[in-house]
Design an enzyme around this catalytic site. Structure first.
Site, mmCIF file in Angstrom:
data_model
loop_
_atom_site.group_PDB
_atom_site.id
_atom_site.type_symbol
_atom_site.label_atom_id
_atom_site.label_comp_id
_atom_site.label_asym_id
_atom_site.label_seq_id
_atom_site.Cartn_x
_atom_site.Cartn_y
_atom_site.Cartn_z
ATOM 1 N N GLU A 1 1.506 -0.575 -5.215
ATOM 2 C CA GLU A 1 0.284 0.215 -5.402
ATOM 3 C C GLU A 1 0.679 1.686 -5.293
ATOM 4 O OE1 GLU A 1 -3.299 2.467 -3.856
ATOM 5 O OE2 GLU A 1 -1.500 1.963 -2.726
ATOM 6 N N ASP B 1 0.829 -1.202 0.000
ATOM 7 C CA ASP B 1 0.000 0.000 0.000
ATOM 8 C C ASP B 1 0.868 1.259 0.000
ATOM 9 O OD1 ASP B 1 -2.771 1.124 0.372
ATOM 10 O OD2 ASP B 1 -1.814 1.970 2.153
#
Length: 664
Positions: free
Chosen positions: A414, A385
C-alpha cells in the site's frame, strides 16, 4: 599444447531485472521464456541451453537442469523452462560451438565446390573419437556408433563416406556429447519467483470487523464478522482484507473524523496499534480471541474466501514495545519518543521505529516474528501499510526470509507514493502493488498507464491491484456522480487488471466526503459505522455480475495480455484480453461518462481475433446476458450510466463434419 579458449558471447538476456539484482515474477504452473543474443565470430554452429533449478522451499529444491534454446535468427535465441511449483528459481545461459555440426557444414560446402576433402575427413574422425570418449560413461551404444563412424572416416576413400559424414543421425549423436570446455556461461545467475495463482487473480473486499453489527453503536466481534461471509461470497469476492485487528492505544487516541480529542466511547484508529492488552501479536479484546480469529479464517475458507491481514509496523505510544524496548524507537534530544509526521499531517497517536538504528537487528527479528505469528494462525496474504515510509532494505530482507520458508505468502504494497519508490518496493519482493489507477479517469491517461504496467519490463515485477476507493481515499469522481461513477470505476478496475479490490460501502455508492478533501465524512477509520446493506441505489447486483464474468472467463484471469483497440469516442475505452491457450477471448468497452449515454463505433481487431472480414462469429455480453452475431471490422455500442460497460466473450464458429459448432 595450448588449450583452446571459447569465444562465445552471451548478451541481452531477458528477462533480467536491474542487472540481475532482483527476481522477476511469474505464477506457478507457467513456463518462463528466456531470450538472449548468443553469437561467436566466424560461421560456427552454436548450441545454447538454459540452466535452471528450484532453490526454495527446501521441499522442492532441484539440481541444475538444462533445456535447449531455439535459434530465432539474427543471433537471437529463445527457450522455456517450467515453473511447476510455488517458490524461487535460478537460471542462467550456457552456449558453446557444436564442433561436429560446424565441421559438417564446412565439409558440405567444400564438397559442393568440388574440393578434395581427405584432410577434412580425418578432422571429422578426430571429432567423433572425442565425442565417443565423452559418450562412453553414459551410453556404450552411442560410443560404438561414433567410434565406428570415426574408423570409416579414417579408412580408404569410398564414395559413400560423404553420406556417412553428413548423416543427420550421426550429427545428433555427436552433438549429444559436446566438448563443454569450449562453453561460455553467462556471468550472472538470475532469479524468478513463481507465486501461487492468487497473486495474479483475485477480488478483494476490505471490511472492518468492529462494524460487523451494523448499528454504529455496538462493537462487532469475529463471530459477528462471520455473518458477513455469505454476503461477501455472493458479491463474488475471494479475499477479505481486515484492517489491523490489534488492541488500540489510548494515549492521544483520535476521535471521530480524526479529531484530536477522543470521547470516552471513541474506538480510535485501528492503525494506532498496541495497548496494555497487547501489541502486534494480539487481537483486540472486543473482537474476540486468537481462537475466535482462527475460527473466522476457517469459516472464510469454507466460503471460498481467503483472509488478508493488515501489517502496519508502527505503534501507539502505549504499545508494550515502548516500555520493553525503548531502544527500538526514535527519540528527540529531550529523550521523548518522536510521533509520526508527514507535514503538515501529524499522527499524534503513533510513534515510529528507529529502523536503521543500533538495535535494528533485534527489531527486525521481532517484526519478522510478527508476520510468522500470523502465518501460523492461517494468514497467507498481507496488505502492508505505508511500506514506502520504512527502509526498502528491510522489506527486501523480510519478504525473502518469509517466502523462502513460506513461498505461498503474498504481500500487497500500500504505497501511494513516487513511481520509482513504488517500483522499487515491487522489485524487492512485494507481490502486488497499489497504483495510481485511483486517479486515472480519462482515456489517454488510462491507456498510457496500463500499457506501462502490463508490458515488460514493468510487468516482469509489478502487479497492479486496482482499488477505486479505500478507507483513506474517496476520489473526487465518486463524490458527486452517483451510481454511474461507481459502476464504471468498478468495471475498469476489475477488467483492466486481474486483481482488484474495493472498500466496504462502494457497492452502496457511499460517497459523502469531508468538504474539500478526498476523504470520507464520518470515516470508519475512527468510528463504528452503521452499514445498511440494502440501501436504495446500491449496485450489489452489478458487482456480483462483474465478478462472475471474471470468474467464468479465463482471459480475465490474465494480467499482461491486455490490448487496447480503437473507438471513435474519447469517452469510451475499448480493449481486450485472451488466455495463453487462446481458448478464452474477451472484448470490453467501458464508458468514462457517469452522467450521460455514450455511443461509439468500435473498430474490432479482426486479426487479433484470428477472424476474417467475411466471417460471422458470436459474442456473449456477460453483464446483460445478451448474445449477438458480429461480422466485419466495425460495431456500434451504446453505453449508459446504468450499463456503462459491455464485456463480450467471443466465440468463433468452425465447420464440423455434420454442422457448425463454435469455440472460444
Amino acid at each position: 599444447m595450448t588449450e583452446r579458449i571459447g569465444s562465445v558471447f552471451i548478451e541481452g538476456v531477458r528477462p533480467e531485472l536491474d542487472a540481475g539484482r532482483y527476481a522477476v515474477k511469474r505464477v506457478a504452473g507457467e513456463s518462463l521464456t528466456v531470450r538472449a543474443d548468443v553469437f561467436k565470430e566466424g560461421h560456427d554452429v552454436l548450441v545454447a541451453v538454459i540452466r535452471w533449478r528450484q532453490v526454495t522451499p527446501k521441499s522442492q529444491v532441484t539440481d541444475w537442469q538444462e533445456v535447449p534454446m531455439r535459434f530465432l535468427g539474427n543471433d537471437l535465441w529463445e527457450g522455456d523452462f517450467p515453473l511447476a511449483h510455488n517458490g524461487r528459481y535460478e537460471y542462467t545461459i550456457e552456449a558453446w560451438p557444436d564442433l561436429f555440426r560446424t565441421w559438417a557444414s564446412e565439409l558440405k560446402r567444400k564438397v559442393d565446390a568440388g574440393r578434395d576433402v581427405k584432410s577434412e575427413l580425418l578432422e571429422g574422425a578426430a571429432l567423433l573419437e572425442g565425442a565417443a570418449a565423452r559418450a562412453r560413461p553414459a551410453s556404450e551404444e552411442d560410443a560404438r556408433v561414433l567410434s565406428e563412424a570415426a574408423v570409416r572416416l579414417r579408412g580408404p576413400a569410398e564414395p559413400e563416406l560423404i553420406a556417412v559424414a553428413l548423416a543427420p543421425e550421426l550429427a545428433t549423436i555427436a552433438s549429444t556429447y559436446p566438448d563443454r570446455k569450449l562453453a561460455k556461461r553467462y556471468d550472472k545467475v538470475l532469479e524468478v519467483f513463481a507465486d501461487r495463482e492468487k497473486a495474479r487473480f483475485g477480488a478483494w473486499y476490505e471490511f472492518f470487523p468492529r462494524s460487523a453489527k451494523r448499528d454504529g453503536k455496538t462493537h462487532g466481534t469475529f463471530h459477528d464478522a462471520e455473518e458477513w461471509l455469505p454476503y461477501i461470497q455472493r458479491l463474488g469476492f475471494d479475499v477479505i482484507y481486515l484492517p489491523p485487528i490489534h488492541p488500540i492505544g489510548r494515549t492521544a487516541r483520535k476521535g471521530k473524523n480524526n479529531s484530536l480529542k477522543a470521547g470516552p466511547d471513541d474506538v480510535g484508529s485501528t492503525w494506532a496499534i498496541g495497548a496494555a492488552e497487547g501489541g502486534h501479536k494480539a487481537v483486540h479484546p472486543k473482537l474476540g480471541t486468537l481462537e475466535d480469529f482462527r475460527h473466522f479464517v476457517s469459516a472464510a475458507q469454507e466460503h471460498g474466501i481467503e483472509v488478508a491481514l493488515d501489517i502496519a509496523f508502527q505503534c501507539a505510544p502505549d504499545h508494550p514495545y515502548v516500555k520493553e524496548h525503548p531502544e527500538w524507537f526514535q527519540h528527540r534530544p529531550d529523550g521523548t519518543i518522536k510521533t509520526a509526521e508527514n507535514p503538515p499531517k501529524r499522527y499524534e497517536d503513533i510513534v515510529n521505529f528507529d529502523w536503521m538504528g543500533p538495535a535494528r537487528e533485534s527489531l527486525w527479528a521481532e517484526l519478522e516474528s510478527v508476520v510468522l505469528h500470523w502465518v501460523k494462525q492461517g494468514v497467507k496474504t498481507f496488505r502492508v501499510d505505508n511500506p514506502h515510509t520504512k527502509p526498502i532494505q528491510f522489506w527486501a530482507w523480510l519478504i525473502r526470509r518469509v517466502q523462502d520458508a513460506h513461498p505461498d505468502v503474498i504481500f500487497l504494497s500500500e504505497a501511494f507514493t513516487r513511481p520509482k519508490v513504488m517500483k522499487a518496493l515491487a522489485k524487492v519482493g512485494f507481490t502486488q502493488s497499489y497504483t495510481y489507477f485511483t486517479w486515472r479517469n480519462f482515456k489517454g491517461e488510462l491507456r498510457e498507464y496500463l500499457e506501462e504496467l502490463t508490458t515488460p519490463p514493468v510487468s516482469d515485477y509489478f502487479r497492479g491491484n486496482f482499488w477505486p476507493n479505500t478507507p483513506d481515499i474517496l476520489p473526487e469522481p465518486l463524490q458527486n456522480a452517483g451510481p454511474g461513477a461507481f459502476r464504471l470505476r468498478a468495471a475498469l478496475a476489475a477488467t483492466l487488471s486481474s486483481v482488484w479490490g474495493m472498500y466496504c460501502g462502494f457497492e452502496l455508492c457511499e460517497g459523502r466526503p469531508l468538504p474539500g478533501k478526498e476523504e470520507y465524512l464520518d470515516s470508519e477509520k475512527y468510528q463504528l459505522v452503521a452499514w445498511d446493506l440494502d440501501r436504495p441505489g446500491n449496485i450489489k447486483d452489478w458487482i456480483a455480475r462483474l465478478n462472475t464474468a471474471r470468474n467464468t472467463q479465463p482471459a480475465l484471469r490474465q494480467y499482461d495480455t491486455l490490448e487496447f483497440f480503437e473507438a471513435d469516442n474519447e469517452r469510451v475505452l475499448f480493449y481486450g484480453k485472451r488466455s495463453p491457450d487462446g481458448q478464452s477471448t474477451v472484448l470490453m468497452a467501458v464508458s468514462l461518462d457517469p452522467y450521460a449515454a455514450q455511443e461509439a463505433l468500435l473498430h474490432v481487431p479482426l486479426e487479433w481475433l484470428g477472424a476474417k472480414p467475411e466471417e460471422t462469429y458470436q459474442v456473449h455480453e456477460l453483464m446483460s446476458d445478451q448474445r449477438s452475431l458480429w461480422q466485419g471490422p466495425d460495431v456500434n455500442v451504446r453505453l449508459t450510466p446504468e450499463q456503462p460497460a459491455a464485456i463480450w466473450a467471443v466465440y468463433r464458429f468452425r465447420r464440423t463434419e455434420h454442422a457448425f459448432d463454435y469455440y472460444e
